[in-house]
Design a protein around this motif. Structure first.
Motif, PDB file in Angstrom:
ATOM      1  N   PHE A  22      10.184   3.244   3.976  1.00 42.05           N
ATOM      2  CA  PHE A  22       9.143   2.260   3.660  1.00 42.05           C
ATOM      3  C   PHE A  22       7.831   2.974   3.332  1.00 42.05           C
ATOM      4  O   PHE A  22       7.197   2.694   2.315  1.00 42.05           O
ATOM      5  CB  PHE A  22       8.957   1.312   4.852  1.00 42.05           C
ATOM      6  CG  PHE A  22       7.774   0.401   4.731  1.00 42.05           C
ATOM      7  CD1 PHE A  22       7.795  -0.657   3.840  1.00 42.05           C
ATOM      8  CD2 PHE A  22       6.636   0.616   5.500  1.00 42.05           C
ATOM      9  CE1 PHE A  22       6.694  -1.494   3.716  1.00 42.05           C
ATOM     10  CE2 PHE A  22       5.537  -0.211   5.379  1.00 42.05           C
ATOM     11  CZ  PHE A  22       5.568  -1.266   4.483  1.00 42.05           C
ATOM     12  N   ILE A  23       7.461   3.919   4.209  1.00 33.80           N
ATOM     13  CA  ILE A  23       6.187   4.613   3.980  1.00 33.80           C
ATOM     14  C   ILE A  23       6.242   5.404   2.675  1.00 33.80           C
ATOM     15  O   ILE A  23       5.294   5.407   1.894  1.00 33.80           O
ATOM     16  CB  ILE A  23       5.864   5.521   5.188  1.00 33.80           C
ATOM     17  CG1 ILE A  23       5.497   4.637   6.381  1.00 33.80           C
ATOM     18  CG2 ILE A  23       4.723   6.479   4.868  1.00 33.80           C
ATOM     19  CD1 ILE A  23       5.273   5.376   7.658  1.00 33.80           C
ATOM     20  N   VAL A  26       5.791   3.020  -0.282  1.00 34.08           N
ATOM     21  CA  VAL A  26       4.410   2.589  -0.478  1.00 34.08           C
ATOM     22  C   VAL A  26       3.587   3.735  -1.063  1.00 34.08           C
ATOM     23  O   VAL A  26       2.817   3.566  -1.998  1.00 34.08           O
ATOM     24  CB  VAL A  26       3.782   2.115   0.858  1.00 34.08           C
ATOM     25  CG1 VAL A  26       2.307   1.820   0.681  1.00 34.08           C
ATOM     26  CG2 VAL A  26       4.502   0.885   1.359  1.00 34.08           C
ATOM     27  N   LYS A  27       3.821   4.934  -0.502  1.00 34.46           N
ATOM     28  CA  LYS A  27       3.033   6.094  -0.926  1.00 34.46           C
ATOM     29  C   LYS A  27       3.275   6.426  -2.391  1.00 34.46           C
ATOM     30  O   LYS A  27       2.358   6.806  -3.113  1.00 34.46           O
ATOM     31  CB  LYS A  27       3.411   7.290  -0.047  1.00 34.46           C
ATOM     32  CG  LYS A  27       2.339   8.365  -0.011  1.00 34.46           C
ATOM     33  CD  LYS A  27       2.604   9.366   1.099  1.00 34.46           C
ATOM     34  CE  LYS A  27       1.445   9.436   2.041  1.00 34.46           C
ATOM     35  NZ  LYS A  27       1.727  10.059   3.315  1.00 34.46           N
ATOM     36  N   GLY A  29       3.699   4.518  -4.709  1.00 41.67           N
ATOM     37  CA  GLY A  29       3.082   3.542  -5.606  1.00 41.67           C
ATOM     38  C   GLY A  29       4.026   2.495  -6.146  1.00 41.67           C
ATOM     39  O   GLY A  29       3.752   1.870  -7.164  1.00 41.67           O
ATOM     40  N   TYR A  31       4.640  -0.367  -5.026  1.00 43.43           N
ATOM     41  CA  TYR A  31       4.152  -1.741  -4.902  1.00 43.43           C
ATOM     42  C   TYR A  31       2.832  -1.947  -5.640  1.00 43.43           C
ATOM     43  O   TYR A  31       2.217  -2.987  -5.530  1.00 43.43           O
ATOM     44  CB  TYR A  31       3.990  -2.105  -3.425  1.00 43.43           C
ATOM     45  CG  TYR A  31       5.285  -2.033  -2.690  1.00 43.43           C
ATOM     46  CD1 TYR A  31       6.223  -3.050  -2.823  1.00 43.43           C
ATOM     47  CD2 TYR A  31       5.593  -0.941  -1.894  1.00 43.43           C
ATOM     48  CE1 TYR A  31       7.432  -2.979  -2.180  1.00 43.43           C
ATOM     49  CE2 TYR A  31       6.807  -0.863  -1.240  1.00 43.43           C
ATOM     50  CZ  TYR A  31       7.723  -1.887  -1.381  1.00 43.43           C
ATOM     51  OH  TYR A  31       8.931  -1.822  -0.750  1.00 43.43           O
ATOM     52  N   ASP A  32       2.396  -0.917  -6.366  1.00 41.25           N
ATOM     53  CA  ASP A  32       1.114  -1.038  -7.058  1.00 41.25           C
ATOM     54  C   ASP A  32       1.197  -1.995  -8.233  1.00 41.25           C
ATOM     55  O   ASP A  32       0.248  -2.654  -8.582  1.00 41.25           O
ATOM     56  CB  ASP A  32       0.651   0.333  -7.553  1.00 41.25           C
ATOM     57  CG  ASP A  32       0.189   1.188  -6.403  1.00 41.25           C
ATOM     58  OD1 ASP A  32       0.233   0.679  -5.271  1.00 41.25           O
ATOM     59  OD2 ASP A  32      -0.196   2.337  -6.632  1.00 41.25           O
ATOM     60  N   ASP A  33       2.320  -2.005  -8.893  1.00 43.34           N
ATOM     61  CA  ASP A  33       2.488  -2.869 -10.050  1.00 43.34           C
ATOM     62  C   ASP A  33       3.757  -3.668  -9.850  1.00 43.34           C
ATOM     63  O   ASP A  33       4.849  -3.127  -9.940  1.00 43.34           O
ATOM     64  CB  ASP A  33       2.572  -2.010 -11.317  1.00 43.34           C
ATOM     65  CG  ASP A  33       2.700  -2.865 -12.555  1.00 43.34           C
ATOM     66  OD1 ASP A  33       2.549  -4.100 -12.434  1.00 43.34           O
ATOM     67  OD2 ASP A  33       2.943  -2.308 -13.632  1.00 43.34           O
ATOM     68  N   GLU A  34       3.619  -4.944  -9.530  1.00 47.19           N
ATOM     69  CA  GLU A  34       4.803  -5.740  -9.249  1.00 47.19           C
ATOM     70  C   GLU A  34       5.275  -6.504 -10.475  1.00 47.19           C
ATOM     71  O   GLU A  34       6.230  -7.247 -10.412  1.00 47.19           O
ATOM     72  CB  GLU A  34       4.501  -6.724  -8.098  1.00 47.19           C
ATOM     73  CG  GLU A  34       4.349  -6.000  -6.790  1.00 47.19           C
ATOM     74  CD  GLU A  34       3.649  -6.840  -5.745  1.00 47.19           C
ATOM     75  OE1 GLU A  34       3.545  -8.056  -5.930  1.00 47.19           O
ATOM     76  OE2 GLU A  34       3.200  -6.259  -4.741  1.00 47.19           O
ATOM     77  N   GLN A  35       4.579  -6.332 -11.594  1.00 40.38           N
ATOM     78  CA  GLN A  35       4.942  -7.121 -12.773  1.00 40.38           C
ATOM     79  C   GLN A  35       5.801  -6.368 -13.775  1.00 40.38           C
ATOM     80  O   GLN A  35       6.693  -6.949 -14.382  1.00 40.38           O
ATOM     81  CB  GLN A  35       3.686  -7.643 -13.467  1.00 40.38           C
ATOM     82  CG  GLN A  35       3.105  -8.836 -12.759  1.00 40.38           C
ATOM     83  CD  GLN A  35       1.872  -9.363 -13.457  1.00 40.38           C
ATOM     84  OE1 GLN A  35       1.773  -9.336 -14.670  1.00 40.38           O
ATOM     85  NE2 GLN A  35       0.921  -9.827 -12.680  1.00 40.38           N
ATOM     86  N   SER A  36       5.503  -5.067 -13.987  1.00 40.16           N
ATOM     87  CA  SER A  36       6.259  -4.382 -15.037  1.00 40.16           C
ATOM     88  C   SER A  36       7.709  -4.068 -14.695  1.00 40.16           C
ATOM     89  O   SER A  36       8.549  -4.218 -15.572  1.00 40.16           O
ATOM     90  CB  SER A  36       5.556  -3.122 -15.526  1.00 40.16           C
ATOM     91  OG  SER A  36       4.416  -2.839 -14.841  1.00 40.16           O
ATOM     92  N   ILE A  39      10.231  -6.595 -15.815  1.00 37.79           N
ATOM     93  CA  ILE A  39      10.326  -6.715 -17.277  1.00 37.79           C
ATOM     94  C   ILE A  39      11.075  -5.511 -17.825  1.00 37.79           C
ATOM     95  O   ILE A  39      11.963  -5.622 -18.659  1.00 37.79           O
ATOM     96  CB  ILE A  39       8.917  -6.784 -17.912  1.00 37.79           C
ATOM     97  CG1 ILE A  39       8.129  -7.956 -17.358  1.00 37.79           C
ATOM     98  CG2 ILE A  39       9.023  -6.883 -19.423  1.00 37.79           C
ATOM     99  CD1 ILE A  39       6.681  -7.973 -17.819  1.00 37.79           C
ATOM    100  N   ARG A  40      10.721  -4.343 -17.293  1.00 38.17           N
ATOM    101  CA  ARG A  40      11.245  -3.086 -17.824  1.00 38.17           C
ATOM    102  C   ARG A  40      12.760  -3.027 -17.728  1.00 38.17           C
ATOM    103  O   ARG A  40      13.430  -2.504 -18.609  1.00 38.17           O
ATOM    104  CB  ARG A  40      10.609  -1.933 -17.040  1.00 38.17           C
ATOM    105  CG  ARG A  40      10.622  -0.624 -17.764  1.00 38.17           C
ATOM    106  CD  ARG A  40       9.849   0.414 -16.989  1.00 38.17           C
ATOM    107  NE  ARG A  40       8.414   0.257 -17.113  1.00 38.17           N
ATOM    108  CZ  ARG A  40       7.565   0.391 -16.091  1.00 38.17           C
ATOM    109  NH1 ARG A  40       7.990   0.691 -14.903  1.00 38.17           N
ATOM    110  NH2 ARG A  40       6.268   0.248 -16.296  1.00 38.17           N
TER     111      ARG A  40
END
Lengths: 51, 800
Positions: A22-23, A26-27, A29, A31-36, A39-40
């Protein structure tokens, strides 16, 4: 007794590895962009690459 | 390729989907609205990237306004490059560009296939939420400037502002999430290991019981020292400012629980309350994380530097250089291109300027400047290229002076929430109960005294209040942003609920700022002349001509036309045999008109005065209805940078009690806000431009209005999409409901507290009862807050 210790050790280390995962996620990244990503994943791998 | 004037049913552009209008460009069996769109299509076609058009229909960005070819020249400058590039080694360079045009899956696909257009690009990755593309490229093959130009050529022009250069982007704080993860891990394991004790372990295995207790103690250490550190620092900081916030009693409860549990385990008298302690830390952290989830795609902290270009063209004798803004010195000559922002105050030395100051002053009509006149930073040049001589550096200019006022240096106090006051009351009551229970047991059974006191402190910490507050806030924030009102943080919800005065900016906020209503006043115009007026108006670049063109209808095609435009005065021309002139009073009638407050354009045909066009601001849809609703509940104020031409109209909409101020400079707006606050009002300011920045910052709630949330908004506490502005009153009502929901959830949790206290004052609060009460009270709070806030938002603001 011994077997409970062993199980305990196993369960905590499994849970610990999930915590580490989990860590890490998160580290890195994730969860930084949950939209692409959603789609990708739908794009084909260059089928129409003619050149 | 050919140009064909088809006037039949509207054809939309294959690339961008906009109406092609009268000039259609046909190529490859497809229609395009402009050369730019066709060129993008041909580029993609030649690289086999036409899949772009298959994911979404007409995914492109309109290319009608071409980008100047030397626009990105400044990217060849070394210091600028260094400030933008995030990583560079011998073989590759990494750079992130902000691309405001990114909007759909096609964009994502194309931008991640950049390497197929130019082999110098090694890879590219889009962050959709931030609208950013990170490009990795080989700088031996392709330069940074070429990468920016490549993006521009496919319709994604990078937005690079002065702001990018000044400071590095803030690194996202992920510590809270790690803390949450650790707390969750420890909580779950401690709970699991506590079951044998709760369910009654065989007395023969007492050594095993002791072992479990020590494992629990070990697992609680990371929570106590790492996860809960969040609360320690917050409580300590508040205490240093002589303020008792809600975290202080929570820290007290955590400390008491931990040390009593350690004592119990050490002396072998009990199993301690480790599961309750770690559980409550976990739930409280989860609430905080949910509440703090911010809107990554929006920025609430923009100052003038985000609007300013990163570099401008400096002219030295004969040469032109791109220099960064901070290098601009006094007496430099700057070349300002068409549509560029003037970065520093100066004197116009070449060309004629038509400057749009709406950004700075809120004045809706652009102003003409002749050579030798002053031009101020923040204005946008609207007609051709000009040169200015800098007389004040960027940091000293008229616009930036506003940011030197102290209102911009102080942070708003966020510790005013009602939960802090409530938690203080709550804490005193708990202390009183603890003292009474302690005294009682001291007199009756001294052995139970400490047991009772610590148990009261454990069970009755205001965790429930914190939980209900953070979960409600988090959910309300999410509900609001689903409806296009984005708040900076949870504190804004409460501030919004408390306001009693609403201050509006006029231009761009109440009015659309773009289109204007044209009223013609004069002798009737025959239909053929009307079309000729349209033809002539189409030739002019003046913004008022565009409004006249809209009013007059379609312009004629293929007519004999000769015209002469005098910048700032008017336009005169022969259209198919008729002499038509439009312009200022002096241009048409030869006399100045002094008592005209609205912008007016005079018209003459064949030298005969016909009448004049007056321009009224076009109010946003539903604004009159909104004002009607708001004026019953709030004191309304309008602060406009514009002239008082609209006073009568506004007065009618706002009613007699409203205060209207015109010709307000940015600093005047700030001072008016201060004055209102000194009179004891709690003020919300709604504005859209840089000229409102001071007022937005000073206000209790500064709300920036955006027609498109991708666009730039000044620093504010909230950003509202212009579409939902009519629902403003309902948004405020939802924010008011927030407090009621928090209180309701808190009251329910008190029932659990009283049950717990019943055991605690008797000195027999068993860990199992605590372990049942804690999660069930947390879960019921969660359900109540979610249920009620969803219900309230659905009732007030039904989703469309």
């Amino acid at each position: 007794m011994g077997v409970i210790m062993l199980l305990l050790l196993a369960s905590i280390s499994v849970a610990g590895s999930f915590l580490a995962a989990f860590i890490w996620s998160v580290k890195s990244g994730q969860y930084d962009d949950e939209q692409s990503p959603p789609i990708r994943i739908l794009f084909d791998d260059s089928v129409t690459d003619k050149d | 390729m050919q140009q064909s004037p088809i006037s039949a049913s509207a054809v939309s552009c294959f690339h961008c989907g906009e109406d092609c209008g009268q000039i259609q460009i046909q190529a490859h069996g497809k229609y395009f609205c402009c050369e730019g769109c066709r060129m993008v299509y041909e580029l993609l076609n030649s690289k086999g990237l036409c899949d772009y058009y298959s994911f979404n229909q007409t995914p492109g960005n309109n290319q009608r306004i071409p980008v100047r070819s030397d626009k990105f020249q400044f990217l060849e400058d070394d210091p600028i490059q260094r400030s933008l590039i995030s990583f560079r080694n011998d073989t590759q360079t990494h750079v992130s560009f902000y691309l405001p045009q990114v909007h759909c899956s096609s964009c994502l696909w194309l931008l991640e296939n950049l390497h197929r257009i130019n082999p110098g690009v090694m890879s590219s990755k889009v962050n959709f939420e931030r609208k950013e593309a990170t490009v990795v490229f080989d700088h031996h093959v392709i330069s940074l400037r070429a990468v920016a130009e490549l993006l521009t050529s496919i319709g994604y022009e990078p937005y690079i502002s002065f702001h990018d250069m000044q400071k590095k982007k803030p690194v996202q704080d992920r510590r809270k999430i790690y803390r949450l993860g650790v707390a969750g891990f420890c909580f779950a394991n401690i709970m699991l290991l506590s079951f044998p004790e709760y369910l009654g372990i065989d007395i023969k295995e007492a050594h095993l019981l002791n072992f479990f207790r020590y494992v629990n103690l070990g697992l609680s250490l990371p929570v106590f020292f790492y996860s809960a550190a969040e609360f320690y620092t917050s409580a300590w900081q508040a205490l240093r400012h002589r303020f008792l916030n809600i975290d202080a009693p929570i820290v007290l409860a955590i400390l008491v629980t931990f040390f009593r549990s350690v004592y119990e385990v050490y002396t072998g008298t009990g199993s301690g309350y480790f599961d309750s302690m770690t559980g409550i830390v976990f739930f409280m952290l989860a609430g905080r994380v949910l509440q703090d989830r911010t809107h990554k795609q929006l920025s609430f902290d923009r100052d003038y530097t985000s609007y300013f270009p990163i570099a401008v063209t400096r002219v030295n004798d004969t040469e032109q250089h791109s220099v960064s803004l901070s290098e601009i010195k006094l007496n430099d000559t700057l070349l300002i291109h068409h549509q560029e922002l003037i970065p520093a105050d100066g004197i116009l030395t070449r060309g004629k300027a038509l400057i749009d100051y709406s950004f700075v002053t809120g004045e809706s009509a652009p102003v003409m400047k002749e050579m030798g006149e002053m031009v101020y930073a923040g204005g946008r040049q609207m007609a051709g290229n000009i040169e200015i001589l800098v007389i004040r550096e960027v940091a000293q200019s008229y616009l930036t002076r506003l940011w030197n006022r102290d209102v911009f240096s102080k942070e708003k106090d966020s510790q005013t929430s009602f939960v802090h006051a409530l938690s203080r009351w709550f804490t005193w009551i708990v202390f009183a109960i603890a003292a009474i229970a302690g005294t009682y047991w001291m007199l009756h059974d001294e052995t139970r005294m400490w047991n009772a006191i610590t148990a009261v402190l454990i069970i009755a910490c205001p965790c429930a209040l914190l939980l209900s507050n953070t979960f409600t806030n988090g959910n309300i924030l999410r509900q609001l942003s689903a409806r296009k009102l984005y708040l900076r943080n949870a504190a804004v919800i409460e501030n919004l609920a408390d306001i009693d005065t609403i201050v509006f900016d006029k231009t761009g906020t109440l009015t659309t700022g773009v289109s204007e209503d044209v009223v013609y006043d004069g002798r009737p115009i025959p239909a053929p002349i009307r079309r000729k007026i349209a033809t002539l108006a189409a030739q002019s670049t003046h913004p008022l001509s565009k409004s006249i063109l809209q009013w007059a209808g379609e312009s004629l095609q293929d007519v004999s036309l000769a015209f002469r435009e005098e910048s700032g005065k008017g336009i005169e021309g022969m259209v198919d045999g008729d002499l038509i002139a439009m312009g200022s009073a002096a241009f048409i009638t030869g006399k100045e008109d002094t008592h005209e407050t609205l912008a007016a354009v005079y018209l003459s045909v064949e030298g005969k005065f016909m009448g004049c066009f007056r321009f009224r601001n076009h109010y946003r849809e539903a604004i009159p209805a909104l004002l009607q609703e708001l004026k019953q509940h709030y004191h309304l104020v309008v602060l406009s940078g514009d002239n008082p031409g609209e006073e009568a109209n506004l007065r009618q909409m706002l009613g007699r009690e409203a205060a209207l101020y015109f010709r307000q400079q940015p600093e005047d707006k700030l001072d008016k806000l201060k004055l209102l606050q000194e009179q004891g009002h709690s003020v919300m300011m709604i504005g859209d431009g840089l000229n409102d920045s001071g007022a937005l910052k000073q206000a209790d709630v500064g709300m920036a209005l955006a027609d498109n949330t991708n666009h730039f908004t000044p620093a504010s506490d909230a950003i509202i999409d212009a579409q939902v502005l009519p629902k403003l009153y309902r948004f405020i009502q939802l924010c008011r409901a927030n407090r009621r929901i928090v209180m309701a959830a808190f009251l329910v949790s008190i029932v659990y507290n009283i049950t717990g206290l019943w055991f605690a004052v008797q000195g027999n609060l068993s860990p199992m009862i605590a372990a049942i009460l804690m999660p069930s009270s947390s879960l019921s709070i969660l359900l109540i807050t979610y249920g009620f806030s969803n219900m309230a938002s659905r009732k007030l603001l039904p989703e469309t």
